[in-house]
Design a protein around this motif. Structure first.
Motif, PDB file in Angstrom:
ATOM      1  N   ARG A 224       0.937  -1.646   0.039  1.00 30.75           N
ATOM      2  CA  ARG A 224      -0.734   0.318   0.293  1.00 30.75           C
ATOM      3  C   ARG A 224       0.887   1.335  -0.159  1.00 30.75           C
ATOM      4  NH1 ARG A 224      -0.303  -2.371   5.061  1.00 30.75           N
ATOM      5  NH2 ARG A 224       0.450   0.221   6.987  1.00 30.75           N
ATOM      6  N   TYR A 225       0.216   2.383  -0.294  1.00 31.77           N
ATOM      7  CA  TYR A 225       1.483   3.106  -0.214  1.00 31.77           C
ATOM      8  C   TYR A 225       0.978   3.970   0.559  1.00 31.77           C
ATOM      9  CZ  TYR A 225       1.676   3.365  -5.655  1.00 31.77           C
ATOM     10  OH  TYR A 225       2.252   2.831  -6.716  1.00 31.77           O
ATOM     11  N   ASP A 226       1.894   4.676   1.099  1.00 32.85           N
ATOM     12  CA  ASP A 226       1.454   5.855   2.119  1.00 32.85           C
ATOM     13  C   ASP A 226       0.727   6.785   1.777  1.00 32.85           C
ATOM     14  OD1 ASP A 226       3.443   4.938   3.518  1.00 32.85           O
ATOM     15  OD2 ASP A 226       5.505   6.396   2.859  1.00 32.85           O
ATOM     16  N   GLN A 227      -0.710   7.155   3.229  1.00 30.81           N
ATOM     17  CA  GLN A 227      -2.107   8.405   3.608  1.00 30.81           C
ATOM     18  C   GLN A 227      -1.543   9.006   4.175  1.00 30.81           C
ATOM     19  OE1 GLN A 227      -4.965   4.708   3.648  1.00 30.81           O
ATOM     20  NE2 GLN A 227      -5.747   6.239   2.157  1.00 30.81           N
ATOM     21  N   ASP A 228      -1.744  10.403   2.937  1.00 35.96           N
ATOM     22  CA  ASP A 228      -1.954  11.778   3.694  1.00 35.96           C
ATOM     23  C   ASP A 228      -3.492  12.490   4.232  1.00 35.96           C
ATOM     24  OD1 ASP A 228      -0.919  14.455   4.417  1.00 35.96           O
ATOM     25  OD2 ASP A 228      -2.273  14.351   2.369  1.00 35.96           O
ATOM     26  N   ASP A 229      -3.019  11.834   5.815  1.00 37.80           N
ATOM     27  CA  ASP A 229      -3.653  12.371   7.147  1.00 37.80           C
ATOM     28  C   ASP A 229      -3.502  14.299   7.386  1.00 37.80           C
ATOM     29  OD1 ASP A 229      -2.181  11.843   8.231  1.00 37.80           O
ATOM     30  OD2 ASP A 229      -3.025  10.636   9.893  1.00 37.80           O
ATOM     31  N   THR A 230      -2.775  14.889   6.401  1.00 39.77           N
ATOM     32  CA  THR A 230      -1.922  15.903   7.231  1.00 39.77           C
ATOM     33  C   THR A 230      -3.517  16.809   7.355  1.00 39.77           C
ATOM     34  OG1 THR A 230      -0.217  15.909   5.995  1.00 39.77           O
ATOM     35  CG2 THR A 230      -0.404  18.321   6.656  1.00 39.77           C
ATOM     36  N   TYR A 231      -4.532  17.112   6.233  1.00 39.62           N
ATOM     37  CA  TYR A 231      -5.774  17.688   5.612  1.00 39.62           C
ATOM     38  C   TYR A 231      -7.016  17.027   5.626  1.00 39.62           C
ATOM     39  CZ  TYR A 231      -1.810  21.284   5.610  1.00 39.62           C
ATOM     40  OH  TYR A 231      -0.951  22.286   5.701  1.00 39.62           O
ATOM     41  N   PRO A 232      -7.502  16.651   6.741  1.00 40.14           N
ATOM     42  CA  PRO A 232      -8.323  15.280   6.703  1.00 40.14           C
ATOM     43  C   PRO A 232      -9.250  15.735   5.208  1.00 40.14           C
ATOM     44  CG  PRO A 232      -7.920  15.532   9.233  1.00 40.14           C
ATOM     45  CD  PRO A 232      -7.524  17.133   8.793  1.00 40.14           C
ATOM     46  N   PHE A 233      -9.658  16.703   5.307  1.00 36.89           N
ATOM     47  CA  PHE A 233     -10.553  17.194   4.283  1.00 36.89           C
ATOM     48  C   PHE A 233      -9.931  17.573   2.683  1.00 36.89           C
ATOM     49  CE2 PHE A 233      -8.187  21.793   4.914  1.00 36.89           C
ATOM     50  CZ  PHE A 233      -8.772  21.831   3.666  1.00 36.89           C
ATOM     51  N   PHE A 234      -8.080  16.912   2.638  1.00 41.76           N
ATOM     52  CA  PHE A 234      -8.092  17.258   1.375  1.00 41.76           C
ATOM     53  C   PHE A 234      -6.406  16.252   1.462  1.00 41.76           C
ATOM     54  CE2 PHE A 234      -7.395  20.383  -2.659  1.00 41.76           C
ATOM     55  CZ  PHE A 234      -7.039  19.723  -3.132  1.00 41.76           C
ATOM     56  N   PRO A 235      -6.575  15.656   1.604  1.00 45.89           N
ATOM     57  CA  PRO A 235      -5.714  14.402   1.100  1.00 45.89           C
ATOM     58  C   PRO A 235      -4.995  14.385  -0.099  1.00 45.89           C
ATOM     59  CG  PRO A 235      -7.655  12.904   0.213  1.00 45.89           C
ATOM     60  CD  PRO A 235      -7.630  14.527   1.274  1.00 45.89           C
ATOM     61  N   THR A 236      -3.931  14.909  -0.126  1.00 45.21           N
ATOM     62  CA  THR A 236      -2.585  14.563  -1.748  1.00 45.21           C
ATOM     63  C   THR A 236      -1.602  13.691  -1.934  1.00 45.21           C
ATOM     64  OG1 THR A 236      -0.835  15.879  -0.406  1.00 45.21           O
ATOM     65  CG2 THR A 236      -2.882  17.560  -1.437  1.00 45.21           C
ATOM     66  N   ASP A 237      -2.513  12.938  -1.516  1.00 42.35           N
ATOM     67  CA  ASP A 237      -1.500  11.307  -1.755  1.00 42.35           C
ATOM     68  C   ASP A 237      -2.293  10.623  -3.136  1.00 42.35           C
ATOM     69  OD1 ASP A 237      -3.787   9.795  -1.398  1.00 42.35           O
ATOM     70  OD2 ASP A 237      -3.489   9.887   0.801  1.00 42.35           O
ATOM     71  N   VAL A 238      -1.255   9.490  -3.651  1.00 41.92           N
ATOM     72  CA  VAL A 238      -1.455   9.318  -5.123  1.00 41.92           C
ATOM     73  C   VAL A 238      -3.294   8.524  -5.305  1.00 41.92           C
ATOM     74  CG1 VAL A 238       0.536   8.981  -5.656  1.00 41.92           C
ATOM     75  CG2 VAL A 238      -0.603   7.040  -4.666  1.00 41.92           C
ATOM     76  N   TYR A 239      -3.771   8.389  -3.879  1.00 38.07           N
ATOM     77  CA  TYR A 239      -5.476   7.739  -3.957  1.00 38.07           C
ATOM     78  C   TYR A 239      -6.037   8.673  -4.139  1.00 38.07           C
ATOM     79  CZ  TYR A 239      -2.907   3.450  -1.465  1.00 38.07           C
ATOM     80  OH  TYR A 239      -2.462   2.613  -0.805  1.00 38.07           O
ATOM     81  N   SER A 240      -5.351   9.555  -4.229  1.00 38.06           N
ATOM     82  CA  SER A 240      -6.993  11.361  -5.434  1.00 38.06           C
ATOM     83  C   SER A 240      -6.016  11.545  -6.835  1.00 38.06           C
ATOM     84  CB  SER A 240      -6.550  12.190  -4.296  1.00 38.06           C
ATOM     85  OG  SER A 240      -6.946  13.664  -4.658  1.00 38.06           O
ATOM     86  N   PHE A 241      -7.497  11.530  -6.963  1.00 38.86           N
ATOM     87  CA  PHE A 241      -7.375  11.594  -8.522  1.00 38.86           C
ATOM     88  C   PHE A 241      -6.490  13.337  -8.982  1.00 38.86           C
ATOM     89  CE2 PHE A 241     -11.177   9.383  -9.797  1.00 38.86           C
ATOM     90  CZ  PHE A 241     -10.476   8.569 -10.265  1.00 38.86           C
ATOM     91  N   HIS A 242      -5.213  13.368  -9.905  1.00 40.88           N
ATOM     92  CA  HIS A 242      -4.295  14.316  -9.728  1.00 40.88           C
ATOM     93  C   HIS A 242      -3.333  13.641 -11.352  1.00 40.88           C
ATOM     94  CE1 HIS A 242      -1.969  10.050  -8.695  1.00 40.88           C
ATOM     95  NE2 HIS A 242      -0.823  10.822  -9.492  1.00 40.88           N
ATOM     96  N   VAL A 243      -2.564  15.110 -11.183  1.00 39.14           N
ATOM     97  CA  VAL A 243      -2.129  14.947 -12.365  1.00 39.14           C
ATOM     98  C   VAL A 243      -0.544  14.884 -12.482  1.00 39.14           C
ATOM     99  CG1 VAL A 243      -4.036  16.247 -13.667  1.00 39.14           C
ATOM    100  CG2 VAL A 243      -2.145  17.519 -12.395  1.00 39.14           C
ATOM    101  N   ASP A 244       0.007  15.011 -12.749  1.00 39.21           N
ATOM    102  CA  ASP A 244       1.201  15.194 -12.729  1.00 39.21           C
ATOM    103  C   ASP A 244       1.585  16.486 -13.537  1.00 39.21           C
ATOM    104  OD1 ASP A 244       1.540  12.966 -11.700  1.00 39.21           O
ATOM    105  OD2 ASP A 244       2.228  11.181 -13.607  1.00 39.21           O
ATOM    106  N   ARG A 245       2.835  17.191 -12.397  1.00 34.96           N
ATOM    107  CA  ARG A 245       3.472  18.203 -13.314  1.00 34.96           C
ATOM    108  C   ARG A 245       4.657  18.453 -13.425  1.00 34.96           C
ATOM    109  NH1 ARG A 245       1.987  22.790  -9.604  1.00 34.96           N
ATOM    110  NH2 ARG A 245       0.253  22.703 -10.373  1.00 34.96           N
ATOM    111  N   SER A 246       5.732  18.457 -14.333  1.00 32.13           N
ATOM    112  CA  SER A 246       7.154  19.298 -14.878  1.00 32.13           C
ATOM    113  C   SER A 246       7.408  19.827 -15.523  1.00 32.13           C
ATOM    114  CB  SER A 246       7.383  17.703 -15.303  1.00 32.13           C
ATOM    115  OG  SER A 246       8.777  17.731 -16.252  1.00 32.13           O
ATOM    116  N   PRO A 247       8.563  20.964 -15.161  1.00 30.90           N
ATOM    117  CA  PRO A 247       8.788  21.915 -15.582  1.00 30.90           C
ATOM    118  C   PRO A 247       9.453  21.652 -17.016  1.00 30.90           C
ATOM    119  CG  PRO A 247      10.935  21.495 -13.918  1.00 30.90           C
ATOM    120  CD  PRO A 247       9.358  20.079 -13.827  1.00 30.90           C
ATOM    121  N   ILE A 248       9.942  20.775 -17.545  1.00 30.31           N
ATOM    122  CA  ILE A 248       9.945  20.355 -18.600  1.00 30.31           C
ATOM    123  C   ILE A 248       9.048  19.174 -19.848  1.00 30.31           C
ATOM    124  CG2 ILE A 248      12.332  20.808 -18.305  1.00 30.31           C
ATOM    125  CD1 ILE A 248      13.011  18.060 -18.187  1.00 30.31           C
ATOM    126  N   PRO A 249       8.870  19.103 -20.912  1.00 32.12           N
ATOM    127  CA  PRO A 249       8.182  18.248 -21.117  1.00 32.12           C
ATOM    128  C   PRO A 249       8.771  17.072 -20.630  1.00 32.12           C
ATOM    129  CG  PRO A 249       9.330  20.203 -23.224  1.00 32.12           C
ATOM    130  CD  PRO A 249      10.294  20.271 -22.028  1.00 32.12           C
TER     131      PRO A 249
END
Length: 232
Positions: free
Chosen positions: A100-125
């Motif tokens: 399992r991955y570590d889960q983010d519980d810093t802000y219960p109303f807004f988890p920022t771990d990989v179980y949340s739908f997200h996009v990847d960001r990069s400064p380069i293509p």
């Protein structure tokens, strides 16, 4: 109800690695899938790898040293071929066995771990490549069926309570803490499973991107079943 056929318009399917890496993203297409039916016993590899924590990286040397049955050897050959092809393309593939991955519980109303739908960001293509060989596969949320969480009024209000700077710096605060990368699925959203064995290329949020980044997440693991995932 959300239209699955419309959602799948953002996916382009190919039949070989060269087309996977060379087909351009365009219009609404931000996910390219090399569809495959793999042979071999990937579960055998998962069982052979010892986990000291929630996740282990299998180095290529370790993979080659595993004592495997004929079916396990077939699975290993596929893994090695995928890793070599991606490295030749300039990517840095990582092969993980995941409990399992570590889960983010810093802000219960807004988890920022990989179980949340997200996009990847990069400064380069760049692009994100991934393949689930065993266990629960990752999922895509169609862009038309997700909303950036920081634009949802009640969530935005809660984020403003965390922020103690000037109004001009709020957007930078959201970016610095990766809040702006996360999305919430609509109630009727039709999620798309990435399936087993298929190698995916997903669009990333970078300065030169011509398409929206692909919304995705890690699945909740099935109890007692590990995942075998290649990602870069």
């Amino acid at each position: 109800m959300a239209d699955l056929s419309q959602a799948e318009h953002q996916i382009h399917y190919v039949t070989n690695f060269q087309d996977l890496i060379s087909t351009p993203f365009r219009g609404v297409i931000n996910a390219i899938c090399w569809t495959r039916e793999l042979i071999g016993d990937f579960s055998e590899i998962v069982k052979k790898v010892e986990l000291n924590g929630n996740m282990a990286v299998i180095e290529q040397e370790e993979l080659c040293e595993l004592q495997l049955s004929e079916q396990g050897q077939l699975a290993r050959k596929i893994l090695l071929n995928d890793m070599r092809a991606l490295k030749a393309h300039g990517a840095s593939p990582i092969l993980n066995v995941i409990n399992r991955y570590d889960q983010d519980d810093t802000y219960p109303f807004f988890p920022t771990d990989v179980y949340s739908f997200h996009v990847d960001r990069s400064p380069i293509p760049t692009d994100t490549f991934l393949c689930t060989y065993y266990g629960e596969p990752s999922e895509i949320l169609p862009n038309s069926q997700g909303k950036k969480k920081v634009l949802i009024p009640e969530i935005r209000d809660q984020l403003k309570k965390l922020y103690h700077g000037t109004e001009d710096g709020f957007e930078s605060f959201l970016s610095e803490h990766f809040f702006d990368l996360h999305y919430q699925a609509e109630p009727a959203a039709r999620l798309i499973s990435l399936g087993l064995g298929h190698l995916w290329r997903l669009a990333v949020d970078h300065p030169e991107s011509q398409v929206p980044p692909c919304l995705h997440r890690a699945p909740k693991e099935r109890s007692g079943q590990k995942r075998l995932l290649l990602i870069c």
